[in-house]
Design an enzyme around this catalytic site. Structure first.
Site, PDB file in Angstrom:
ATOM      1  N   TYR A  10       7.605   2.120  16.159  1.00 24.38           N
ATOM      2  CA  TYR A  10       8.980   1.597  16.251  1.00 24.38           C
ATOM      3  C   TYR A  10       9.759   1.806  14.954  1.00 24.38           C
ATOM      4  O   TYR A  10      10.822   2.435  14.955  1.00 24.38           O
ATOM      5  CB  TYR A  10       8.876   0.110  16.621  1.00 24.38           C
ATOM      6  CG  TYR A  10      10.182  -0.665  16.610  1.00 24.38           C
ATOM      7  CD1 TYR A  10      11.330  -0.160  17.203  1.00 24.38           C
ATOM      8  CD2 TYR A  10      10.230  -1.930  16.018  1.00 24.38           C
ATOM      9  CE1 TYR A  10      12.508  -0.902  17.210  1.00 24.38           C
ATOM     10  CE2 TYR A  10      11.399  -2.673  16.027  1.00 24.38           C
ATOM     11  CZ  TYR A  10      12.531  -2.151  16.613  1.00 24.38           C
ATOM     12  OH  TYR A  10      13.694  -2.890  16.617  1.00 24.38           O
ATOM     13  N   SER A 123       5.362  -7.650   5.093  1.00 21.35           N
ATOM     14  CA  SER A 123       6.090  -8.531   6.004  1.00 21.35           C
ATOM     15  C   SER A 123       6.422  -9.851   5.327  1.00 21.35           C
ATOM     16  O   SER A 123       5.665 -10.331   4.467  1.00 21.35           O
ATOM     17  CB  SER A 123       5.186  -8.784   7.209  1.00 21.35           C
ATOM     18  OG  SER A 123       5.653  -9.872   7.952  1.00 21.35           O
ATOM     19  N   TYR A 151      -3.327 -11.108  11.007  1.00 22.44           N
ATOM     20  CA  TYR A 151      -2.297 -10.080  10.780  1.00 22.44           C
ATOM     21  C   TYR A 151      -1.616 -10.327   9.432  1.00 22.44           C
ATOM     22  O   TYR A 151      -1.531  -9.443   8.582  1.00 22.44           O
ATOM     23  CB  TYR A 151      -1.260 -10.094  11.919  1.00 22.44           C
ATOM     24  CG  TYR A 151       0.027  -9.409  11.542  1.00 22.44           C
ATOM     25  CD1 TYR A 151       0.086  -8.026  11.444  1.00 22.44           C
ATOM     26  CD2 TYR A 151       1.180 -10.147  11.233  1.00 22.44           C
ATOM     27  CE1 TYR A 151       1.259  -7.391  11.046  1.00 22.44           C
ATOM     28  CE2 TYR A 151       2.347  -9.527  10.841  1.00 22.44           C
ATOM     29  CZ  TYR A 151       2.383  -8.157  10.752  1.00 22.44           C
ATOM     30  OH  TYR A 151       3.531  -7.533  10.357  1.00 22.44           O
ATOM     31  N   LYS A 155      -1.764  -8.184   5.678  1.00 20.59           N
ATOM     32  CA  LYS A 155      -0.614  -7.701   4.888  1.00 20.59           C
ATOM     33  C   LYS A 155      -0.713  -8.242   3.460  1.00 20.59           C
ATOM     34  O   LYS A 155      -0.483  -7.507   2.488  1.00 20.59           O
ATOM     35  CB  LYS A 155       0.712  -8.145   5.524  1.00 20.59           C
ATOM     36  CG  LYS A 155       1.024  -7.476   6.845  1.00 20.59           C
ATOM     37  CD  LYS A 155       1.378  -6.009   6.644  1.00 20.59           C
ATOM     38  CE  LYS A 155       1.654  -5.279   7.944  1.00 20.59           C
ATOM     39  NZ  LYS A 155       1.754  -3.832   7.810  1.00 20.59           N
ATOM     40  N   ASP A 300       4.419 -21.698  14.675  1.00 18.00           N
ATOM     41  CA  ASP A 300       5.802 -21.302  14.375  1.00 18.00           C
ATOM     42  C   ASP A 300       6.403 -22.140  13.246  1.00 18.00           C
ATOM     43  O   ASP A 300       6.098 -23.312  13.090  1.00 18.00           O
ATOM     44  CB  ASP A 300       6.681 -21.461  15.620  1.00 18.00           C
ATOM     45  CG  ASP A 300       6.926 -20.145  16.316  1.00 18.00           C
ATOM     46  OD1 ASP A 300       6.459 -19.104  15.812  1.00 18.00           O
ATOM     47  OD2 ASP A 300       7.590 -20.156  17.370  1.00 18.00           O
TER      48      ASP A 300
HETATM   49  C1  UD1 Z   1       6.651 -12.887  14.352  1.00 14.68           C
HETATM   50  C2  UD1 Z   1       5.323 -12.980  13.653  1.00 14.68           C
HETATM   51  C3  UD1 Z   1       5.418 -12.398  12.274  1.00 14.68           C
HETATM   52  C4  UD1 Z   1       5.968 -10.982  12.313  1.00 14.68           C
HETATM   53  C5  UD1 Z   1       7.316 -10.975  13.033  1.00 14.68           C
HETATM   54  C6  UD1 Z   1       7.838  -9.557  13.195  1.00 14.68           C
HETATM   55  C7  UD1 Z   1       4.348 -14.987  14.688  1.00 14.68           C
HETATM   56  C8  UD1 Z   1       3.842 -16.379  14.458  1.00 14.68           C
HETATM   57  N1  UD1 Z   1       4.872 -14.359  13.635  1.00 14.68           N
HETATM   58  O1  UD1 Z   1       7.522 -13.734  13.660  1.00 14.68           O
HETATM   59  O2  UD1 Z   1       4.147 -12.415  11.661  1.00 14.68           O
HETATM   60  O3  UD1 Z   1       6.101 -10.472  11.020  1.00 14.68           O
HETATM   61  O4  UD1 Z   1       7.144 -11.559  14.317  1.00 14.68           O
HETATM   62  O5  UD1 Z   1       9.088  -9.547  13.767  1.00 14.68           O
HETATM   63  O6  UD1 Z   1       4.251 -14.456  15.765  1.00 14.68           O
HETATM   64  N2  UD1 Z   1      10.804 -17.319  20.437  1.00 14.68           N
HETATM   65  C9  UD1 Z   1      11.098 -17.998  21.616  1.00 14.68           C
HETATM   66  N3  UD1 Z   1      10.638 -17.453  22.781  1.00 14.68           N
HETATM   67  C10 UD1 Z   1       9.919 -16.289  22.853  1.00 14.68           C
HETATM   68  C11 UD1 Z   1       9.619 -15.616  21.641  1.00 14.68           C
HETATM   69  C12 UD1 Z   1      10.071 -16.174  20.455  1.00 14.68           C
HETATM   70  O7  UD1 Z   1      11.752 -19.043  21.607  1.00 14.68           O
HETATM   71  O8  UD1 Z   1       9.516 -15.870  23.956  1.00 14.68           O
HETATM   72  C13 UD1 Z   1      11.311 -17.870  19.157  1.00 14.68           C
HETATM   73  C14 UD1 Z   1      10.249 -18.241  18.160  1.00 14.68           C
HETATM   74  O9  UD1 Z   1       9.817 -19.555  18.345  1.00 14.68           O
HETATM   75  C15 UD1 Z   1      10.991 -18.016  16.832  1.00 14.68           C
HETATM   76  C16 UD1 Z   1      11.956 -16.874  17.147  1.00 14.68           C
HETATM   77  O10 UD1 Z   1      12.091 -16.849  18.552  1.00 14.68           O
HETATM   78  O11 UD1 Z   1      11.736 -19.151  16.490  1.00 14.68           O
HETATM   79  C17 UD1 Z   1      11.458 -15.514  16.673  1.00 14.68           C
HETATM   80  O12 UD1 Z   1      10.158 -15.286  17.180  1.00 14.68           O
HETATM   81  P1  UD1 Z   1       9.427 -13.856  17.006  1.00 14.68           P
HETATM   82  O13 UD1 Z   1      10.326 -12.781  17.462  1.00 14.68           O
HETATM   83  O14 UD1 Z   1       8.087 -13.960  17.665  1.00 14.68           O
HETATM   84  O15 UD1 Z   1       9.283 -13.686  15.436  1.00 14.68           O
HETATM   85  P2  UD1 Z   1       8.587 -14.614  14.322  1.00 14.68           P
HETATM   86  O16 UD1 Z   1       7.979 -15.824  14.928  1.00 14.68           O
HETATM   87  O17 UD1 Z   1       9.583 -14.832  13.247  1.00 14.68           O
END
Ligand code: UD1
Length: 345
Positions: A10, A123, A151, A155, A300
């Site tokens: 990506y 990251s 993961y 890093k 989270d």
């Molecule tokens: C995740 C990874 C992180 C990685 C990053 C890359 C985890 C705990 N961390 O971070 O190590 O570097 O992605 O982009 O997975 N959310 C929802 N519904 C969903 C998916 C996500 O509400 O179906 C919310 C999450 O609670 C969060 C936000 O969206 O508040 C972003 O989530 P996500 O895209 O998974 O990223 P990170 O948690 O920041």
């Protein structure tokens, strides 16, 4: 010539376009374990040029050495690695093997061929969690290392390995880029993020709801100590992120003496909540994104975003694209590529 490990993935695929635009020559090295040759075909169409690539794994020193023998590789941009947090908890050995062992093998071969310039994809996950009440934007000097999954630990370990390598040999020129949350896609709509299975990350999930592949989005908690109660992140357009790699390469090329590995945050410096992202995506796609508030996702963090001032100061780089643009480009990619997995070659 630059060796781009994981160049079909990506972030790698977007970066090679920007490197090409900036006049750099490169060769992609990828095992296609979580990417496809099709993405390189598509990049090739965008840049109107064939792309040099060799299929191989970074842990396979024999193949890697062949590539170093065949091409005159002066520097490496190292994207290759596994990146799914949940999977890393289930399968830690595979994460340490691919990410940590793989990087060591790569560095050994680089050393053997006297190739000492590297840009590494790290990251923001390496930063320690900060109490929301005391939160200030994360700086490169903010504490790191209390990672919460293999993961993230992989890093962090690689960052430490690179620092130790530099201590042992200061002719290495090392840049560590700490990405915040990369989203979006190339404006052509022909390349983008293509999760193999059910997406874990917010943006790919929202796009799949918008396109009708998923019924609704689970919003993981609305009782956080944030403005609207949902999680806040620093989303960055993948093309802005790709451009940061060009600046990092320019910087390494211009370095005469280096004092230490350069560590730089790559984010926008802005935080957006889950609800804000849903709203922006609805606007971009003109679709309703049904969602349900569910429990918080284990592990989270309420909110984090970058202090991105150092990137501007040292690399002359800053993000320019808004969350509306991120959503528009994600949507363009998603609606044009409903069954992209089937096109894997
Ligand atoms: C995740 C990874 C992180 C990685 C990053 C890359 C985890 C705990 N961390 O971070 O190590 O570097 O992605 O982009 O997975 N959310 C929802 N519904 C969903 C998916 C996500 O509400 O179906 C919310 C999450 O609670 C969060 C936000 O969206 O508040 C972003 O989530 P996500 O895209 O998974 O990223 P990170 O948690 O920041």
């Amino acid at each position: 010539m630059i060796l781009i490990t994981g160049g079909a993935g990506y972030i790698g695929s977007h970066t090679i376009i920007e490197l090409h635009n900036a006049g750099y020559d490169f060769i992609v090295y990828d095992n296609f374990s979580n990417s496809s040759k099709e993405s390189l075909n598509r990049v090739s169409k965008i840049i109107k040029k064939d792309i040099l690539f060799e299929e191989g794994d970074i842990r396979d020193s024999i193949t890697l050495k062949k590539v170093f023998k065949k091409y005159n590789i002066a520097s490496v941009i190292h994207f290759a690695g596994l990146k799914a947090v949940g999977e890393s908890v289930k399968n830690p050995l595979s994460y340490y093997d691919n990410n940590v062992v793989g990087t060591i093998k790569l560095l050994e071969v680089m050393k053997e061929f006297n190739c000492k310039k590297i840009v590494f994809s790290s990251s923001a996950t390496v930063y320690n969690e900060v109490d929301t009440k005391k939160f200030t934007p994360l700086k490169e000097s903010s504490p790191t290392g209390k990672t919460t999954n293999p993961y993230g630990t992989s890093k962090y370990m690689i960052e430490e390995i690179l620092k130790d390598l530099f201590k042992s040999d200061n002719t290495f020129k090392i840049t560590i880029l700490r990405y915040f949350n990369p989203v979006g896609a190339h404006e052509s709509g022909t390349i983008g993020e293509d999760p193999n299975e059910i997406p874990n990350n917010l943006m790919p999930f929202i796009s799949q709801v918008a396109v009708g592949k998923k019924e609704f989005l689970n919003v993981f908690g609305n009782d956080y100590d944030t403005k609207d109660g949902t999680g806040v992140r620093d989303y960055i357009h993948v093309v802005d992120l790709a451009k940061a790699h060009v600046k990092a390469m320019d910087y390494l090329d211009s370095l005469l003496i280096n004092n230490k590995p350069l560590i730089v945050n790559i984010g926008t410096g802005l935080g957006s909540s889950v609800l804000k992202m849903i709203e922006a995506f609805e606007k971009a796609s003109n679709k309703k994104i049904p969602y349900k508030i569910t429990q918080r996702r284990a592990g989270d963090i309420a909110k984090y975003y970058s202090d991105s001032s150092y990137a501007k100061e040292i690399l002359g780089w800053s993000a320019t694209k808004t969350i509306d643009e991120m959503c528009e480009d994600s949507w363009k990619w998603q609606k044009n590529n409903l069954n992209v997995n089937k096109e894997r070659s």
